[in-house]
Design a protein around this motif. Structure first.
Motif, PDB file in Angstrom:
ATOM      1  N   PRO B 132       0.839  -1.205   0.000  1.00 35.55           N
ATOM      2  CA  PRO B 132       0.000   0.000   0.000  1.00 35.55           C
ATOM      3  C   PRO B 132       0.875   1.258   0.000  1.00 35.55           C
ATOM      4  N   VAL B 133       0.304   2.335  -0.494  1.00 40.54           N
ATOM      5  CA  VAL B 133       1.101   3.539  -0.738  1.00 40.54           C
ATOM      6  C   VAL B 133       1.841   4.016   0.510  1.00 40.54           C
ATOM      7  N   GLU B 134       1.134   4.091   1.635  1.00 43.21           N
ATOM      8  CA  GLU B 134       1.767   4.641   2.846  1.00 43.21           C
ATOM      9  C   GLU B 134       2.919   3.750   3.309  1.00 43.21           C
ATOM     10  N   GLN B 135       2.717   2.449   3.222  1.00 38.79           N
ATOM     11  CA  GLN B 135       3.774   1.527   3.649  1.00 38.79           C
ATOM     12  C   GLN B 135       4.955   1.576   2.680  1.00 38.79           C
ATOM     13  N   VAL B 138       6.995   4.692   3.418  1.00 35.91           N
ATOM     14  CA  VAL B 138       7.872   4.556   4.580  1.00 35.91           C
ATOM     15  C   VAL B 138       9.070   3.673   4.237  1.00 35.91           C
ATOM     16  N   PHE B 139       8.781   2.574   3.587  1.00 32.21           N
ATOM     17  CA  PHE B 139       9.860   1.628   3.261  1.00 32.21           C
ATOM     18  C   PHE B 139      10.912   2.299   2.363  1.00 32.21           C
ATOM     19  N   LEU B 140      10.446   3.026   1.353  1.00 35.17           N
ATOM     20  CA  LEU B 140      11.396   3.648   0.428  1.00 35.17           C
ATOM     21  C   LEU B 140      12.159   4.788   1.086  1.00 35.17           C
ATOM     22  N   LEU B 141      11.442   5.568   1.883  1.00 34.16           N
ATOM     23  CA  LEU B 141      12.133   6.680   2.549  1.00 34.16           C
ATOM     24  C   LEU B 141      13.208   6.152   3.502  1.00 34.16           C
ATOM     25  N   ARG B 142      12.920   5.017   4.097  1.00 33.07           N
ATOM     26  CA  ARG B 142      13.888   4.436   5.037  1.00 33.07           C
ATOM     27  C   ARG B 142      15.031   3.755   4.284  1.00 33.07           C
ATOM     28  N   MET B 143      14.685   2.962   3.301  1.00 27.67           N
ATOM     29  CA  MET B 143      15.701   2.149   2.632  1.00 27.67           C
ATOM     30  C   MET B 143      16.480   2.941   1.584  1.00 27.67           C
ATOM     31  N   GLU B 144      15.789   3.747   0.815  1.00 31.03           N
ATOM     32  CA  GLU B 144      16.472   4.499  -0.233  1.00 31.03           C
ATOM     33  C   GLU B 144      17.013   5.824   0.280  1.00 31.03           C
ATOM     34  N   ARG B 150      11.794   9.548  12.621  1.00 29.83           N
ATOM     35  CA  ARG B 150      11.204  10.834  13.024  1.00 29.83           C
ATOM     36  C   ARG B 150      10.996  11.721  11.794  1.00 29.83           C
ATOM     37  N   GLU B 151      11.961  11.729  10.914  1.00 29.32           N
ATOM     38  CA  GLU B 151      11.855  12.531   9.695  1.00 29.32           C
ATOM     39  C   GLU B 151      10.740  11.978   8.798  1.00 29.32           C
ATOM     40  N   ILE B 152      10.690  10.666   8.687  1.00 27.09           N
ATOM     41  CA  ILE B 152       9.650  10.047   7.851  1.00 27.09           C
ATOM     42  C   ILE B 152       8.270  10.381   8.396  1.00 27.09           C
ATOM     43  N   ARG B 166       3.753   1.249  10.136  1.00 29.77           N
ATOM     44  CA  ARG B 166       3.693   1.061   8.680  1.00 29.77           C
ATOM     45  C   ARG B 166       4.924   0.294   8.192  1.00 29.77           C
ATOM     46  N   MET B 167       6.053   0.612   8.760  1.00 31.32           N
ATOM     47  CA  MET B 167       7.272  -0.106   8.366  1.00 31.32           C
ATOM     48  C   MET B 167       7.160  -1.569   8.764  1.00 31.32           C
ATOM     49  N   GLN B 168       6.620  -1.802   9.932  1.00 33.85           N
ATOM     50  CA  GLN B 168       6.473  -3.206  10.362  1.00 33.85           C
ATOM     51  C   GLN B 168       5.543  -3.977   9.437  1.00 33.85           C
ATOM     52  N   TYR B 169       4.432  -3.342   9.063  1.00 29.72           N
ATOM     53  CA  TYR B 169       3.507  -4.018   8.132  1.00 29.72           C
ATOM     54  C   TYR B 169       4.193  -4.283   6.797  1.00 29.72           C
TER      55      TYR B 169
END
Lengths: 209, 194
Positions: B132-135, B138-144, B150-152, B166-169
């Motif tokens: 899903p878009v929100e997840q 989060v995943f891309l902002l964290r990984m890429e 906190r920033e995300i 969201r990251m956990q999901y």
């Protein structure tokens, strides 16, 4: 379960460098006793190592153009700068345009109009023409030519000329009430004798039979 | 000093004074994660335009940037543009459309290993596209972007707990999709046998 959820949050924050060292003790204790969270930690580490490379794409385009901080001279100045003749011509054109604009903006104001509706003002000439046409058909066109023309009263039954014009518009199918009939339009009384075979009036384009 | 050795802050300062080469160096530094994020969020048809637009806006507003975290700021601009675009189009581009050919990798690893890696990468791209878009965000902002949570959370306008959830999901779904590629206990070899 909620403990695992919380501990995985802590694992995520530890991985992102946001986890406070003072809270490491409870996390370590939990990991020592929870195989699923240990597996989560391993998967997180694996994905963190693999995903960036897997997802990474080179930007295919260079930035098209960086907007310069010092903007170029505006077009008219850059064209005419250093060319006195063209500059003079441009100034003359500008002056003429300015004078024309002034004439438009500061022309004498029109006398105030009784009728505040600009729409009504705009439609007034057509009403006048309709009235003239009405007079023509009632006084001349219907057989009463010349000096024998019957003087046409403009106000009858308390109607104003504009109301009469409105009724004419309605009669021609232009008004809101298309049901308005001929009989109701023809309210003119004696001594005017209307030809028996005349059944319709209207603009000059209409045929009177 | 070479531009490549300058800090973001120094490059920004030079850019503010009109040094376009410094700005170009800054763009070169961050274009890859930013473009990857946009590509995975909106697909190739929109990513190019949004990528350009992100930099255009960033450079236009460079005087207002407070020097804290440039990449976070860029991602914030890019993310807002992507959201605006999705609102305009009332849909997110399916990410199958956004998956391009995988980038070329030098064949340093053994052929079997390289093939498994390629398959794993393809699986990751497909699994991320399904999020899903929100997840996914989060995943891309964290990984890429390597942004802290906190920033995300600030970029998404949610609490840090929501961002973490969201990251956990997202990880939960990715772990299921990639279960067969899980490294074995004692080394980095994959369980997957193709």
């Amino acid at each position: 379960m909620s403990t695992c959820h919380e501990m995985r949050n802590r694992l995520l924050m530890k991985q992102s460098g946001e986890y406070e060292e003072g809270l490491m003790g409870p996390l370590a204790e939990h990991l020592a006793s929870c195989a699923e969270c240990r597996r989560f930690e391993a998967d997180l580490a694996h994905l963190s190592a693999v995903a960036p490379t897997a997802l990474e794409e080179d930007a295919p385009l260079r930035i098209r153009r960086i907007e310069p901080r010092s903007r170029p001279m505006p077009f008219p100045l850059s064209v005419f700068w250093g060319r006195p003749l063209m500059g003079t011509a441009a100034a003359a054109v500008f002056l003429v345009a300015l004078l024309g604009l002034r004439a438009v903006l500061f022309r004498p104001s029109l006398p105030p109009d009784d009728d505040s509706s600009s729409l009504l003002l705009a439609s007034l000439p057509s009403r006048e023409s309709l009235l003239r046409e009405w007079q023509y058909w009632m006084g001349y066109g219907a057989g009463n030519a010349g000096e024998h023309a019957h003087p046409m009263p403009l106000i009858e039954n308390g109607w104003s000329p504009s109301e009469m014009a409105q009724q004419l518009l309605i009669f021609e199918g232009l008004g809101p009430d298309v049901e308005w009939g001929v009989e109701e339009i023809f309210w003119v009384e004696e001594p005017f004798v209307f030809p028996q075979d005349a059944r319709a009036i209207g603009s000059s384009s209409q045929q009177v039979v | 000093m070479e531009y490549g050795d300058m800090s973001d802050r120094s490059l920004l300062r030079a850019g503010r004074k009109g040094d376009n080469v410094a700005l170009e160096a800054l763009i070169a530094r961050y274009q890859r994660p930013l473009y990857t994020f946009l590509l995975r969020m909106v697909g190739p048809s929109g990513a190019d335009d949004l990528f350009q637009e992100t930099w255009r806006r960033a450079i236009k507003a460079i005087d207002r940037f407070d020097d804290r975290n440039l990449l976070g700021w860029l991602f914030r601009i890019a993310r807002n543009l992507a959201v605006d675009r999705s609102r305009r189009e009332s849909r997110w581009v399916p990410l199958e459309d956004g998956v391009r050919d995988p980038p070329y990798r030098s064949p340093t690893a053994a052929p079997d290993h390289a093939m498994a890696n390629r398959e794993l990468e393809e699986r990751i791209r497909a699994a991320v596209a399904e999020l899903p878009v929100e997840q996914r965000e989060v995943f891309l902002l964290r990984m890429e972007g390597n942004l802290p949570f906190r920033e995300i959370a600030s970029i998404q306008g949610v609490s840090i707990n929501t961002a973490l959830a969201r990251m956990q999901y997202a990880l939960q779904k990715l772990r299921v999709a990639l279960a067969e590629f899980r490294p074995s206990e004692g080394g980095d070899s994959h369980e997957h046998v193709s």
